[in-house]
Motif scaffolding. Sequence first.
Motif, PDB file in Angstrom:
ATOM      1  N   GLY A 210       0.797  -1.219   0.000  1.00 28.34           N
ATOM      2  CA  GLY A 210       0.000   0.000   0.000  1.00 28.34           C
ATOM      3  C   GLY A 210       0.831   1.271   0.000  1.00 28.34           C
ATOM      4  O   GLY A 210       2.034   1.261  -0.282  1.00 28.34           O
ATOM      5  N   PRO A 211       0.202   2.396   0.355  1.00 30.36           N
ATOM      6  CA  PRO A 211       0.898   3.685   0.350  1.00 30.36           C
ATOM      7  C   PRO A 211       2.137   3.724   1.232  1.00 30.36           C
ATOM      8  O   PRO A 211       3.132   4.342   0.877  1.00 30.36           O
ATOM      9  N   LEU A 212       2.074   3.050   2.384  1.00 30.81           N
ATOM     10  CA  LEU A 212       3.248   3.032   3.260  1.00 30.81           C
ATOM     11  C   LEU A 212       4.382   2.240   2.614  1.00 30.81           C
ATOM     12  O   LEU A 212       5.551   2.644   2.684  1.00 30.81           O
ATOM     13  N   GLY A 213       4.054   1.138   1.972  1.00 28.88           N
ATOM     14  CA  GLY A 213       5.069   0.362   1.262  1.00 28.88           C
ATOM     15  C   GLY A 213       5.733   1.158   0.159  1.00 28.88           C
ATOM     16  O   GLY A 213       6.953   1.080  -0.041  1.00 28.88           O
ATOM     17  N   LEU A 214       4.936   1.955  -0.562  1.00 26.42           N
ATOM     18  CA  LEU A 214       5.491   2.811  -1.613  1.00 26.42           C
ATOM     19  C   LEU A 214       6.379   3.896  -1.018  1.00 26.42           C
ATOM     20  O   LEU A 214       7.464   4.184  -1.542  1.00 26.42           O
ATOM     21  N   ALA A 215       5.917   4.500   0.074  1.00 24.53           N
ATOM     22  CA  ALA A 215       6.718   5.553   0.732  1.00 24.53           C
ATOM     23  C   ALA A 215       8.038   4.980   1.208  1.00 24.53           C
ATOM     24  O   ALA A 215       9.097   5.629   1.104  1.00 24.53           O
ATOM     25  N   ARG A 216       8.005   3.782   1.742  1.00 20.20           N
ATOM     26  CA  ARG A 216       9.224   3.104   2.197  1.00 20.20           C
ATOM     27  C   ARG A 216      10.236   2.975   1.061  1.00 20.20           C
ATOM     28  O   ARG A 216      11.415   3.329   1.212  1.00 20.20           O
ATOM     29  N   LEU A 217       9.781   2.495  -0.077  1.00 17.38           N
ATOM     30  CA  LEU A 217      10.682   2.338  -1.223  1.00 17.38           C
ATOM     31  C   LEU A 217      11.213   3.686  -1.701  1.00 17.38           C
ATOM     32  O   LEU A 217      12.396   3.814  -2.034  1.00 17.38           O
ATOM     33  N   ASN A 218      10.351   4.684  -1.727  1.00 17.63           N
ATOM     34  CA  ASN A 218      10.773   6.008  -2.200  1.00 17.63           C
ATOM     35  C   ASN A 218      11.829   6.630  -1.295  1.00 17.63           C
ATOM     36  O   ASN A 218      12.784   7.250  -1.775  1.00 17.63           O
ATOM     37  N   VAL A 219      11.654   6.461   0.005  1.00 16.55           N
ATOM     38  CA  VAL A 219      12.629   7.003   0.957  1.00 16.55           C
ATOM     39  C   VAL A 219      13.975   6.312   0.774  1.00 16.55           C
ATOM     40  O   VAL A 219      15.029   6.956   0.720  1.00 16.55           O
ATOM     41  N   LEU A 220      13.953   4.988   0.664  1.00 13.84           N
ATOM     42  CA  LEU A 220      15.204   4.246   0.508  1.00 13.84           C
ATOM     43  C   LEU A 220      15.860   4.558  -0.839  1.00 13.84           C
ATOM     44  O   LEU A 220      17.088   4.667  -0.929  1.00 13.84           O
ATOM     45  N   ALA A 221      15.056   4.716  -1.878  1.00 13.39           N
ATOM     46  CA  ALA A 221      15.620   5.026  -3.203  1.00 13.39           C
ATOM     47  C   ALA A 221      16.273   6.397  -3.212  1.00 13.39           C
ATOM     48  O   ALA A 221      17.306   6.604  -3.854  1.00 13.39           O
ATOM     49  N   ALA A 222      15.688   7.337  -2.477  1.00 15.21           N
ATOM     50  CA  ALA A 222      16.204   8.705  -2.473  1.00 15.21           C
ATOM     51  C   ALA A 222      17.422   8.874  -1.571  1.00 15.21           C
ATOM     52  O   ALA A 222      18.307   9.692  -1.864  1.00 15.21           O
ATOM     53  N   HIS A 223      17.489   8.090  -0.506  1.00 14.25           N
ATOM     54  CA  HIS A 223      18.517   8.373   0.503  1.00 14.25           C
ATOM     55  C   HIS A 223      19.448   7.201   0.825  1.00 14.25           C
ATOM     56  O   HIS A 223      20.435   7.403   1.552  1.00 14.25           O
ATOM     57  N   ALA A 224      19.132   6.003   0.334  1.00 17.94           N
ATOM     58  CA  ALA A 224      20.008   4.863   0.645  1.00 17.94           C
ATOM     59  C   ALA A 224      19.898   3.808  -0.454  1.00 17.94           C
ATOM     60  O   ALA A 224      19.793   2.614  -0.181  1.00 17.94           O
ATOM     61  N   ALA A 225      19.952   4.267  -1.696  1.00 18.19           N
ATOM     62  CA  ALA A 225      19.674   3.376  -2.823  1.00 18.19           C
ATOM     63  C   ALA A 225      20.661   2.218  -2.922  1.00 18.19           C
ATOM     64  O   ALA A 225      20.261   1.051  -3.035  1.00 18.19           O
ATOM     65  N   GLU A 226      21.952   2.519  -2.888  1.00 22.51           N
ATOM     66  CA  GLU A 226      22.964   1.481  -3.091  1.00 22.51           C
ATOM     67  C   GLU A 226      22.922   0.419  -1.999  1.00 22.51           C
ATOM     68  O   GLU A 226      23.162  -0.765  -2.255  1.00 22.51           O
ATOM     69  N   ALA A 227      22.592   0.841  -0.798  1.00 21.83           N
ATOM     70  CA  ALA A 227      22.554  -0.097   0.322  1.00 21.83           C
ATOM     71  C   ALA A 227      21.231  -0.866   0.392  1.00 21.83           C
ATOM     72  O   ALA A 227      21.085  -1.774   1.221  1.00 21.83           O
ATOM     73  N   SER A 228      20.292  -0.513  -0.470  1.00 21.21           N
ATOM     74  CA  SER A 228      18.948  -1.092  -0.366  1.00 21.21           C
ATOM     75  C   SER A 228      18.550  -1.914  -1.587  1.00 21.21           C
ATOM     76  O   SER A 228      17.365  -2.212  -1.769  1.00 21.21           O
ATOM     77  N   ILE A 229      19.526  -2.279  -2.415  1.00 26.35           N
ATOM     78  CA  ILE A 229      19.191  -3.003  -3.655  1.00 26.35           C
ATOM     79  C   ILE A 229      18.429  -4.289  -3.356  1.00 26.35           C
ATOM     80  O   ILE A 229      17.454  -4.626  -4.042  1.00 26.35           O
ATOM     81  N   GLU A 230      18.849  -4.995  -2.322  1.00 25.84           N
ATOM     82  CA  GLU A 230      18.161  -6.246  -1.978  1.00 25.84           C
ATOM     83  C   GLU A 230      16.704  -5.981  -1.620  1.00 25.84           C
ATOM     84  O   GLU A 230      15.811  -6.778  -1.949  1.00 25.84           O
ATOM     85  N   THR A 231      16.454  -4.869  -0.961  1.00 25.31           N
ATOM     86  CA  THR A 231      15.086  -4.490  -0.609  1.00 25.31           C
ATOM     87  C   THR A 231      14.257  -4.254  -1.866  1.00 25.31           C
ATOM     88  O   THR A 231      13.103  -4.684  -1.962  1.00 25.31           O
ATOM     89  N   PHE A 232      14.843  -3.578  -2.846  1.00 25.48           N
ATOM     90  CA  PHE A 232      14.126  -3.302  -4.085  1.00 25.48           C
ATOM     91  C   PHE A 232      13.852  -4.590  -4.862  1.00 25.48           C
ATOM     92  O   PHE A 232      12.777  -4.760  -5.443  1.00 25.48           O
ATOM     93  N   VAL A 233      14.830  -5.488  -4.847  1.00 20.97           N
ATOM     94  CA  VAL A 233      14.652  -6.780  -5.523  1.00 20.97           C
ATOM     95  C   VAL A 233      13.513  -7.548  -4.871  1.00 20.97           C
ATOM     96  O   VAL A 233      12.637  -8.100  -5.554  1.00 20.97           O
TER      97      VAL A 233
END
Length: 296
Positions: free
Chosen positions: A37-60
């Motif tokens: 939902g919206p919180l899940g999307l916000a979570r991804l957006n925050v990580l993509a904007a501020h911790a993208a390289e460290a969060s690749i596994e999360t995005f996968v």
Amino acid sequence: ASRTSESRGRALAALARMAPATAVRLAGELAEADHRGPLGLARLNVLAAHAAEASIETFVNATAGGDAFVQQRGWDILASLEGDQSNSVIAKAVQQYLSGDLDPRVHLNVIEAAAGRLNPELQKRLDKFRASVSAKDPLGPWLDSISGGNAESGEKLFFGKTELSCVRCHKVDRIGGEVGPNLTEIGKHKDARYLLESICLPNAQIAKGYETTAIVDIDGRVISGIVRNETDDFVELMLADGSQVRVMQDDIEARKKGKSSMPADLTKFMTPRELRDFVAYLTTLKVDRRADADVE
């Protein structure tokens, strides 16, 4: 529950603007149940904007879990990240696309993510496959937009995108014109493929009573419109602008059926994602809210 997810998502996004590090930490601590939902999307957006390289596994992981919109966002983020890991995940998804094992709701995101990322052999297979689909199915070039759209975004396109001019000809509830079919309950009677076809190939199946008729009168004028009324004395046509013209039968020199009154080039005014949202909106049109209002 969805309202709570939405408000928490907004709060996380606001926190990221003021204290990014704290927002990243909280995003990483969210329970799995909150990855939707919206919180899940916000979570991804925050990580993509501020911790993208460290969060690749999360995005996968997001591409395989959560709801469709979260999966789509996961693919979009991976598309923006360079590196062997993201390339490998995208290539695997393309192979699933080719074998028919990929969720249709993410087809478009994966194909867009794959642009310029595949090895030559896989790219050749993908090109050959898509060419084959288009050769067998006239709707082939647009099939990736048949599923997974955002109905709210599609509604904004329907009522607000001037290049489409949907409400000039079509009515939903009490809003719109009458040149084309009333779409208030179209989603109850037609499936997504029919709706996609009506947008991309409007002459493939013309709704009964909405074929255009071209008339040449005794003065040489060509009048094209939809026959709204016809008697032994006259033919009444509704023109594209909604106005009506009456032509006397004795004044008709020639007459023939034309094509759909629906413009044949609407896809030129929409991106594939907008087309996907547009179809999603039309599929939600299943209830005539006017009936409820009239009862009240």
